[in-house]
Design an enzyme around this catalytic site. Structure first.
Site, PDB file in Angstrom:
ATOM      1  N   GLU A 122     -10.704  23.348   8.146  1.00 25.60           N
ATOM      2  CA  GLU A 122      -9.310  23.565   8.580  1.00 25.60           C
ATOM      3  C   GLU A 122      -9.119  23.179  10.035  1.00 25.60           C
ATOM      4  O   GLU A 122      -8.840  24.035  10.873  1.00 25.60           O
ATOM      5  CB  GLU A 122      -8.955  25.054   8.480  1.00 25.60           C
ATOM      6  N   PRO A 123      -9.278  21.925  10.378  1.00 26.91           N
ATOM      7  CA  PRO A 123      -9.093  21.552  11.776  1.00 26.91           C
ATOM      8  C   PRO A 123      -7.630  21.624  12.184  1.00 26.91           C
ATOM      9  O   PRO A 123      -6.745  21.268  11.408  1.00 26.91           O
ATOM     10  CB  PRO A 123      -9.584  20.103  11.812  1.00 26.91           C
ATOM     11  N   CYS A 127       9.767  31.431  36.832  1.00 31.22           N
ATOM     12  CA  CYS A 127       9.557  32.463  37.842  1.00 31.22           C
ATOM     13  C   CYS A 127       8.369  33.345  37.467  1.00 31.22           C
ATOM     14  O   CYS A 127       8.502  34.523  37.128  1.00 31.22           O
ATOM     15  CB  CYS A 127      10.824  33.280  38.024  1.00 31.22           C
TER      16      CYS A 127
END
Ligand code: PLP
Length: 407
Positions: free
Chosen positions: A268-269, A337
């Site tokens: 499952e890359p 911010c």
């Protein structure tokens, strides 16, 4: 080979033209790099019945998902929403493995109704599954082998304190539920974490999985998850796929012979397929000299690419607008911010206000982890295929931010 050579996207894209057409900041993906990565895996594992299940949480852009499917992959999803997106991208339900954690049984039931391949990661759900479906619906079981894979501890899932999977030491409890409820276990699954540092870890995991597999006579596949590491900077360790496959294939085939059936080998890359295929293009708004450093402030931030701040991950940065400029040292920061630093003490070709920088390895866990903090809008996404860039997601507008509040 110089590090940047493994990023063909850098040769393909024209930063000024792209940002003029599609604006800035901009996510840009390169289809052929995804293909290169996919074929590297399938070529290396030729000796087994290999199935690639793309872990789409890395990048859920519909066109990227469609492209990955066109290469022959199935899908690994971690939520019912990802499954729905996968179906929309054209994946068949039976090609999609549903690997959630900490979800309600209601969500599992929805996944069964959709026809997904179900992967169960805790005892309580396994029991409910058994009572509800008995042997009418098969399921896969996610085990946790408690192996520390090394590397960045933020992205490990197999260690003792991990919330993922059913402990391999609870195997007796699992088989007790399975036989009492007559559950048909068609697969075993493991995912030890995002960056396995040493291929011997894969081998160690394989031995444990084979041992566990002996308790389940009806298996059709064993899913070894991911853990394929890609380079984020010059000299980074990467998984040697070919060397790994060399050892792994004969081990796997040996086990199948003993087991008495040819099993499918699943991986499952996520980042292995898409990380290097993407860059985030940002524009320099301000160059600001403080008492301690020179800040290059860009028109993006942790809202668009959070890995540097969230995982302390290194993402390489290049000044595309001034390639032959003299090298200077910068701290590249975002406009949010917060202290959203993309990189400290980076050597960049002299940066001028208005220059376009590329942040590399942005194809995985970039846009898919983005948010609207500071009420900033998400960027557009472009996919380059055969040298042709096309818009695959438009930039957000203020209306997108306000839409859910129209109540
Ligand atoms: C995230 C995840 C993957 C993909 O991991 P990468 O490091 O991106 O390859 C695979 N399987 C599961 C279950 C996951 O949660």
């Amino acid at each position: 080979m110089h590090f940047e050579e493994s990023y063909p996207i850098l040769k393909t894209l024209n930063p000024e033209e792209l940002t003029k057409s599609f604006g800035s900041p901009l996510y840009v993906y390169h289809a052929e790099t995804i293909k290169r990565q996919y074929e590297r895996l399938t070529n290396a594992f030729k000796g087994v019945d290999l199935k690639i299940k793309y872990a789409c949480k890395a990048n859920t852009n519909l066109e990227v998902m469609k492209y990955v499917r066109s290469l022959g992959a199935g899908l690994d999803v971690v939520s019912i929403e990802e499954a729905m997106i996968g179906l929309k991208a054209g994946y068949k339900a039976g090609e999609i493995l549903f690997t959630p954690n900490s979800v309600s049984f209601e969500e599992i039931k929805k996944a069964v109704e959709l026809g997904l391949v179900i992967n169960i990661d805790n005892i309580s759900i396994l029991e409910q599954f058994g009572h509800e479906y008995e042997n009418r619906v098969p399921c896969c079981i996610r085990l946790n082998p408690h192996i520390f894979a090394g590397g960045n501890s933020h992205i490990q899932t197999g260690h003792i304190d991990s919330k993922f999977g059913i402990s391999i030491h609870q195997l007796r409890h699992v088989t007790r539920i399975v036989s009492t409820c007559k559950i048909r276990v068609n697969g075993l699954h493991i995912h030890t974490g995002s960056e396995i540092l040493d291929s011997s870890v894969f081998i160690q995991v394989a031995e444990l999985m084979f041992e566990a597999a002996r308790s389940f006579p009806e298996l059709e596949f064993i899913d070894f998850g991911s853990g394929f590491k890609v380079a984020y900077k010059e000299g980074d360790y990467t998984t040697d796929i070919e060397e790994l496959a060399n050892q792994f294939v004969s081990l796997f085939n040996g086990f199948c012979k003993e087991y008495g059936r040819k099993l499918q080998l699943w991986f499952e890359p996520g980042k292995f397929l898409v990380s290097e295929a993407g860059v985030l293009l940002v524009k320099v708004n301000t160059v600001k000299t403080s008492m301690a450093t020179v800040f290059a402030g860009v028109d993006s931030g942790q809202n668009h690419l959070i890995r540097p701040m969230f995982y302390d991950a290194y993402h390489h940065i290049i000044n595309l607008s001034n390639p032959s400029g003299k090298q200077r040292i910068y701290t590249v920061v975002g406009y949010i911010c917060e202290t959203d630093t993309f990189g400290w003490d980076r050597k960049l070709s002299e940066v001028r206000e208005g220059d376009i920088l590329a942040i590399l390895n942005a194809g995985a866990y970039g846009y898919s982890m983005s948010n609207n903090y500071n009420s900033r809008l998400r960027p557009a996404e472009v996919l380059i295929e055969n040298g042709q860039p096309r818009l695959v997601r438009r930039r957000e507008t203020l209306d997108d931010l306000l839409r859910t509040q129209e109540v």
